[in-house]
Motif scaffolding. Structure first.
Motif, PDB file in Angstrom:
ATOM      1  N   ASP A 265       0.843  -1.189   0.000  1.00  0.00           N
ATOM      2  CA  ASP A 265       0.000   0.000   0.000  1.00  0.00           C
ATOM      3  C   ASP A 265       0.878   1.237   0.000  1.00  0.00           C
ATOM      4  O   ASP A 265       1.941   1.244   0.626  1.00  0.00           O
ATOM      5  N   ILE A 266       0.429   2.261  -0.685  1.00  0.00           N
ATOM      6  CA  ILE A 266       1.087   3.579  -0.604  1.00  0.00           C
ATOM      7  C   ILE A 266       0.098   4.517   0.071  1.00  0.00           C
ATOM      8  O   ILE A 266      -1.042   4.664  -0.373  1.00  0.00           O
ATOM      9  N   LEU A 267       0.555   5.117   1.153  1.00  0.00           N
ATOM     10  CA  LEU A 267      -0.329   6.007   1.908  1.00  0.00           C
ATOM     11  C   LEU A 267       0.264   7.403   1.943  1.00  0.00           C
ATOM     12  O   LEU A 267       1.426   7.581   2.327  1.00  0.00           O
ATOM     13  N   ARG A 268      -0.522   8.360   1.508  1.00  0.00           N
ATOM     14  CA  ARG A 268      -0.067   9.753   1.612  1.00  0.00           C
ATOM     15  C   ARG A 268      -0.746  10.442   2.765  1.00  0.00           C
ATOM     16  O   ARG A 268      -1.916  10.206   3.043  1.00  0.00           O
ATOM     17  N   ILE A 269       0.014  11.294   3.427  1.00  0.00           N
ATOM     18  CA  ILE A 269      -0.478  11.955   4.629  1.00  0.00           C
ATOM     19  C   ILE A 269      -0.234  13.454   4.484  1.00  0.00           C
ATOM     20  O   ILE A 269       0.850  13.868   4.083  1.00  0.00           O
ATOM     21  N   ASN A 270      -1.250  14.219   4.810  1.00  0.00           N
ATOM     22  CA  ASN A 270      -1.108  15.672   4.724  1.00  0.00           C
ATOM     23  C   ASN A 270      -1.742  16.304   5.949  1.00  0.00           C
ATOM     24  O   ASN A 270      -2.717  15.798   6.486  1.00  0.00           O
TER      25      ASN A 270
ATOM     26  N   ILE B 171      -0.228  22.215  20.451  1.00  0.00           N
ATOM     27  CA  ILE B 171      -0.891  23.496  20.213  1.00  0.00           C
ATOM     28  C   ILE B 171      -2.395  23.433  20.433  1.00  0.00           C
ATOM     29  O   ILE B 171      -3.003  22.386  20.340  1.00  0.00           O
ATOM     30  N   SER B 172      -2.961  24.603  20.694  1.00  0.00           N
ATOM     31  CA  SER B 172      -4.399  24.684  20.964  1.00  0.00           C
ATOM     32  C   SER B 172      -5.154  24.757  19.650  1.00  0.00           C
ATOM     33  O   SER B 172      -5.855  25.699  19.345  1.00  0.00           O
ATOM     34  N   HIS B 173      -4.968  23.760  18.848  1.00  0.00           N
ATOM     35  CA  HIS B 173      -5.586  23.730  17.536  1.00  0.00           C
ATOM     36  C   HIS B 173      -5.852  22.269  17.249  1.00  0.00           C
ATOM     37  O   HIS B 173      -5.018  21.425  17.531  1.00  0.00           O
ATOM     38  N   HIS B 174      -7.016  22.006  16.722  1.00  0.00           N
ATOM     39  CA  HIS B 174      -7.385  20.634  16.433  1.00  0.00           C
ATOM     40  C   HIS B 174      -6.639  20.217  15.167  1.00  0.00           C
ATOM     41  O   HIS B 174      -7.053  20.563  14.064  1.00  0.00           O
ATOM     42  N   THR B 175      -5.508  19.563  15.330  1.00  0.00           N
ATOM     43  CA  THR B 175      -4.701  19.190  14.170  1.00  0.00           C
ATOM     44  C   THR B 175      -5.301  17.961  13.486  1.00  0.00           C
ATOM     45  O   THR B 175      -5.421  16.908  14.101  1.00  0.00           O
ATOM     46  N   VAL B 176      -5.669  18.151  12.236  1.00  0.00           N
ATOM     47  CA  VAL B 176      -6.317  17.060  11.502  1.00  0.00           C
ATOM     48  C   VAL B 176      -5.411  16.618  10.357  1.00  0.00           C
ATOM     49  O   VAL B 176      -4.810  17.445   9.679  1.00  0.00           O
ATOM     50  N   LEU B 177      -5.314  15.319  10.174  1.00  0.00           N
ATOM     51  CA  LEU B 177      -4.554  14.799   9.039  1.00  0.00           C
ATOM     52  C   LEU B 177      -5.526  14.281   7.993  1.00  0.00           C
ATOM     53  O   LEU B 177      -6.604  13.799   8.340  1.00  0.00           O
ATOM     54  N   THR B 178      -5.130  14.385   6.726  1.00  0.00           N
ATOM     55  CA  THR B 178      -5.924  13.740   5.689  1.00  0.00           C
ATOM     56  C   THR B 178      -5.046  12.695   4.996  1.00  0.00           C
ATOM     57  O   THR B 178      -3.830  12.849   4.929  1.00  0.00           O
ATOM     58  N   PHE B 179      -5.711  11.667   4.485  1.00  0.00           N
ATOM     59  CA  PHE B 179      -4.973  10.519   3.955  1.00  0.00           C
ATOM     60  C   PHE B 179      -5.493  10.112   2.588  1.00  0.00           C
ATOM     61  O   PHE B 179      -6.693  10.224   2.310  1.00  0.00           O
ATOM     62  N   GLY B 180      -4.594   9.651   1.756  1.00  0.00           N
ATOM     63  CA  GLY B 180      -4.979   9.067   0.475  1.00  0.00           C
ATOM     64  C   GLY B 180      -4.239   7.752   0.317  1.00  0.00           C
ATOM     65  O   GLY B 180      -3.028   7.686   0.516  1.00  0.00           O
TER      66      GLY B 180
ATOM     67  N   ALA C   9       0.648  -4.623   2.350  1.00  0.00           N
ATOM     68  CA  ALA C   9      -0.806  -4.514   2.476  1.00  0.00           C
ATOM     69  C   ALA C   9      -1.346  -5.701   3.253  1.00  0.00           C
ATOM     70  O   ALA C   9      -1.521  -6.779   2.715  1.00  0.00           O
ATOM     71  N   VAL C  10      -1.552  -5.469   4.528  1.00  0.00           N
ATOM     72  CA  VAL C  10      -2.121  -6.506   5.388  1.00  0.00           C
ATOM     73  C   VAL C  10      -3.493  -6.010   5.806  1.00  0.00           C
ATOM     74  O   VAL C  10      -3.661  -4.816   6.075  1.00  0.00           O
ATOM     75  N   GLU C  11      -4.450  -6.883   5.806  1.00  0.00           N
ATOM     76  CA  GLU C  11      -5.825  -6.537   6.179  1.00  0.00           C
ATOM     77  C   GLU C  11      -5.887  -5.627   7.415  1.00  0.00           C
ATOM     78  O   GLU C  11      -5.379  -5.982   8.476  1.00  0.00           O
ATOM     79  N   GLY C  12      -6.467  -4.474   7.274  1.00  0.00           N
ATOM     80  CA  GLY C  12      -6.689  -3.591   8.418  1.00  0.00           C
ATOM     81  C   GLY C  12      -5.502  -2.732   8.824  1.00  0.00           C
ATOM     82  O   GLY C  12      -5.638  -1.847   9.660  1.00  0.00           O
ATOM     83  N   GLU C  13      -4.343  -2.984   8.197  1.00  0.00           N
ATOM     84  CA  GLU C  13      -3.140  -2.245   8.607  1.00  0.00           C
ATOM     85  C   GLU C  13      -3.279  -0.751   8.317  1.00  0.00           C
ATOM     86  O   GLU C  13      -3.010   0.099   9.182  1.00  0.00           O
ATOM     87  N   ALA C  14      -3.716  -0.408   7.113  1.00  0.00           N
ATOM     88  CA  ALA C  14      -3.837   1.007   6.736  1.00  0.00           C
ATOM     89  C   ALA C  14      -4.783   1.727   7.694  1.00  0.00           C
ATOM     90  O   ALA C  14      -4.476   2.808   8.188  1.00  0.00           O
ATOM     91  N   GLU C  15      -5.918   1.114   7.976  1.00  0.00           N
ATOM     92  CA  GLU C  15      -6.900   1.736   8.867  1.00  0.00           C
ATOM     93  C   GLU C  15      -6.297   1.943  10.251  1.00  0.00           C
ATOM     94  O   GLU C  15      -6.503   2.970  10.880  1.00  0.00           O
ATOM     95  N   ARG C  16      -5.562   0.929  10.713  1.00  0.00           N
ATOM     96  CA  ARG C  16      -4.933   1.053  12.032  1.00  0.00           C
ATOM     97  C   ARG C  16      -3.959   2.219  12.062  1.00  0.00           C
ATOM     98  O   ARG C  16      -3.968   3.039  12.971  1.00  0.00           O
ATOM     99  N   LEU C  17      -3.141   2.313  11.032  1.00  0.00           N
ATOM    100  CA  LEU C  17      -2.155   3.393  10.960  1.00  0.00           C
ATOM    101  C   LEU C  17      -2.844   4.753  10.929  1.00  0.00           C
ATOM    102  O   LEU C  17      -2.461   5.678  11.635  1.00  0.00           O
ATOM    103  N   ILE C  18      -3.864   4.848  10.106  1.00  0.00           N
ATOM    104  CA  ILE C  18      -4.581   6.113   9.966  1.00  0.00           C
ATOM    105  C   ILE C  18      -5.191   6.527  11.293  1.00  0.00           C
ATOM    106  O   ILE C  18      -5.068   7.672  11.734  1.00  0.00           O
ATOM    107  N   TYR C  19      -5.820   5.570  11.923  1.00  0.00           N
ATOM    108  CA  TYR C  19      -6.476   5.839  13.198  1.00  0.00           C
ATOM    109  C   TYR C  19      -5.461   6.331  14.236  1.00  0.00           C
ATOM    110  O   TYR C  19      -5.665   7.339  14.898  1.00  0.00           O
ATOM    111  N   THR C  20      -4.342   5.623  14.310  1.00  0.00           N
ATOM    112  CA  THR C  20      -3.330   6.000  15.305  1.00  0.00           C
ATOM    113  C   THR C  20      -2.736   7.362  14.981  1.00  0.00           C
ATOM    114  O   THR C  20      -2.560   8.205  15.861  1.00  0.00           O
ATOM    115  N   MET C  21      -2.438   7.585  13.709  1.00  0.00           N
ATOM    116  CA  MET C  21      -1.811   8.849  13.336  1.00  0.00           C
ATOM    117  C   MET C  21      -2.716  10.024  13.645  1.00  0.00           C
ATOM    118  O   MET C  21      -2.261  11.084  14.055  1.00  0.00           O
TER     119      MET C  21
END
Ligand code: C2E
Ligand code: MG
Ligand code: MG
Length: 563
Positions: free
Chosen positions: A180-185, A257-266, A236-248
């Protein structure tokens, strides 16, 4: 002999000794200042030497084991512990002999003597914690230069080039595994930089990089591409991407910081290992773009439709300039009717892109693309000017001229010259400003209400009428109407379509019209396709209509025949 320096310069002098030892093999400079009873520990930690002669040999040995070396960074600090003065240096260097990037912690302990300082201890240790980060890197080290060029200085992650080549290697090395290739922003990273300062921005980047480094998967690479864009490649292992995204997401959220830091993923499931990794990263990016600003789903998976969409967008961008220059864009007008008299009371200017083969490209297809790349302004100016030309012609022909509304894209509203441009056009064609009405879409108001209100008030004070387009399509509430000053409300056609007139939809529509009336705002419904709809709108007190039931958007010539 002692090292003859002031205590303030001891740190610099030590760094110089280390540099000379590893890059030039000059052992004597250190040997000269070794205390008779000095103790040395080797990087492997199993071995120690005692006395100046042994320690000199140990240093010589270290040099010979690693040389030639290239030091890319030394950072030191000085401290005193239990009366012992020490300089601790973090050294990042590459050993050509070992084909390795090394992270060394060197502690040099000093004893003060009347004419300076003497070394009474040297401890060299590999920085295992950080070494782990470079494990993947070192295993595949090719040459010194390659090495230094492989990672991103700011975060210590791989850089784009290194990531691409290593990910390609990894996929070839494990032909039976899928990846899997996961991009994070980081969402609104620019805002974080502006509001909290660049230092905090850098800290956040390192915070996320720190997490990426700590991921302990068997086959995993991560890199920073540029700015706040990170990428990972993992099995690419079942559920791995979701786990990573959730944790990140949790990790990012816990940033100080006092700001709700949100990441987006592709995410791109590598279904074709033969394409370049660069393309895989782009595909993950297309998925990421869908996730941006989408607060319900911060994560999208690439599919081929996204690629088709991108190709289409690319084509639009490529063909745009030539089309604008060679008359590919045409002004169409859609008449608006008074519901009382069913007479034409005005029209809306709509752009049409006509291709060389006579086919049409619909604005809903190309306007959003042009908004993205900033070219929409050119189209809008063209349509505004064409509209002014028509108005001038009708005035000159002595016609009973009715207003024409033009669309003002949300992007235009950010242009500080907007008011001047519109005023300039009406002046150039000597058009009373009430004849050129301006449509601003509802969602623009929700983007940045204060800015938009500032601009619209300026336009109104110049004498232009402002229409709020697509009302009911976005998230704005009826209450919003009280706070902003618009002249005409355009009710969204989708809303009308989902209205079963007698039911709830009809009630809402009727409440909207009533609310507008009480605020002295006129209403026009767009997308009216049936007689029933027109009758219903009339019954609830809506002023005007626009829609296929009365007329499609038509050419200027056709429109002139109508009036
Ligand atoms: P809009 O400003 O809300 O324009 C109304 C759209 O509804 C037009 O689509 C029109 O053809 C369509 N329409 C009118 N009556 C009916 C009907 O009875 N049923 C249905 N289904 N549709 C109807 P069009 O021309 O494809 O434009 C789509 C959008 O593109 C416009 O929505 C507007 O947001 C944008 N647009 C069009 N021309 C321009 C322009 O010159 N500049 C900018 N910035 N945007 C433009
Ligand atoms: Mg419109
Ligand atoms: Mg509309």
């Amino acid at each position: 002999m002692a090292l003859r320096v002031e205590i303030d310069n001891l740190q610099k002098a030590t760094e110089k000794l280390i540099k000379r030892l590893f890059t030039e093999g000059v052992v004597d400079a250190i040997a000269d200042v070794l205390d008779e009873n000095v103790i040395g520990f080797s990087p492997s930690g199993h071995y120690y030497s005692r006395g100046s002669w042994e320690v000199k040999r140990f240093l010589q040995g270290e040099y010979e084991r690693l040389a030639p070396c290239n030091i890319s960074k030394i950072r030191s600090r000085q401290f005193v512990r239990e009366g012992q003065l020490s300089i601790e240096s973090h050294v990042i260097m590459t050993s050509l002999q070992q084909r390795k990037l090394l992270l060394l912690n060197i502690t040099t302990m000093y004893r003060m003597v009347p004419d300076g300082f003497m070394i009474n201890g040297v401890n060299m240790a590999l920085d295992y914690d950080r070494e782990r980060t470079y494990k993947v890197l070192t295993e595949r080290a090719v040459s010194d230069l390659d090495f230094l060029a492989s990672y991103d200085g700011a975060t210590g992650l791989l850089n784009r080039e290194a990531f691409c080549s290593r990910a390609a290697d990894m996929m070839t090395d494990y032909p039976d595994k899928s990846f899997d290739i996961l991009r994070i922003n980081i969402e609104r990273f620019k805002v974080i930089n502006e509001v909290f300062g660049e230092q905090q921005g850098d800290k956040l980047l390192n915070y996320i990089a720190g997490f990426l480094k700590s991921i302990d998967l068997e086959l995993c690479l991560s890199a920073r591409l540029y700015a706040d864009n990170f990428v990972m490649c993992f099995e690419a292992v079942e559920g791995e991407a979701e786990r990573l995204i959730y944790t990140m997401q949790i990790v990012a959220n816990s940033f100080e910081i006092s700001h709700h830091t949100v990441l987006t993923f592709g995410l791109y499931h590598v279904d074709d290992k033969s394409i370049p990794v660069k393309t895989m990263i782009e595909r993950a990016n297309m998925a990421l773009n869908q996730a941006k600003g989408n607060h319900v789903t911060p994560y999208f998976v690439y599919d081929n439709k996204m690629r088709d969409q991108m190709l289409l967008e690319q084509q639009i961008v490529n063909e745009f300039d030539a089309a604008l220059e060679h008359g590919g864009f045409k002004l169409f007008l859609q008449p608006k009717y008074d519901l009382e008299t069913e007479q034409i009371m005005g029209s809306e200017a709509l752009v049409r892109w006509i291709k060389a083969d006579g086919s049409y490209v619909l604005p809903s297809l190309f306007i959003p693309v042009l908004e993205k790349n900033g070219s929409v302004y050119a189209v809008d100016r063209f349509i505004w000017e064409e509209t002014c030309k028509c108005l001038r012609r009708w005035i000159d022909a002595g016609k009973n001229v009715k207003p024409v509304s033009v669309n003002v894209s949300r992007i235009d509203l950010y242009d500080p010259e907007l008011v001047n441009v519109l005023v300039g056009l009406t002046a150039k064609y000597k058009i009373p400003k009430y004849l050129l009405e301006l449509e601003i879409t509802e969602s623009a108001y929700t983007d940045d209400p204060r800015m938009i209100m500032g601009v619209t008030e300026k336009l109104q004070s110049e004498g232009f009428l402002i229409l709020m387009d697509d009302f009911g399509s976005g998230y704005s509430s009826l209450n919003m109407l009280k706070d902003i000053h618009i002249d005409i409300l355009k009710l969204d056609m989708e809303f009308l379509r989902s209205t079963d007139q007698t039911g709830r939809g009809g009630n809402i529509l009727s409440a909207m019209v009533q609310m507008a009336r009480s605020l002295n705002i006129h209403t026009i419904a767009e997308g009216v396709e049936t007689r029933d709809q027109a009758n219903f709108l009339k019954s609830i007190g809506c002023n005007w209509v626009q829609g296929y039931f009365f007329s499609q958007p038509i050419t200027v010539e056709e429109f002139e025949k109508l009036i």
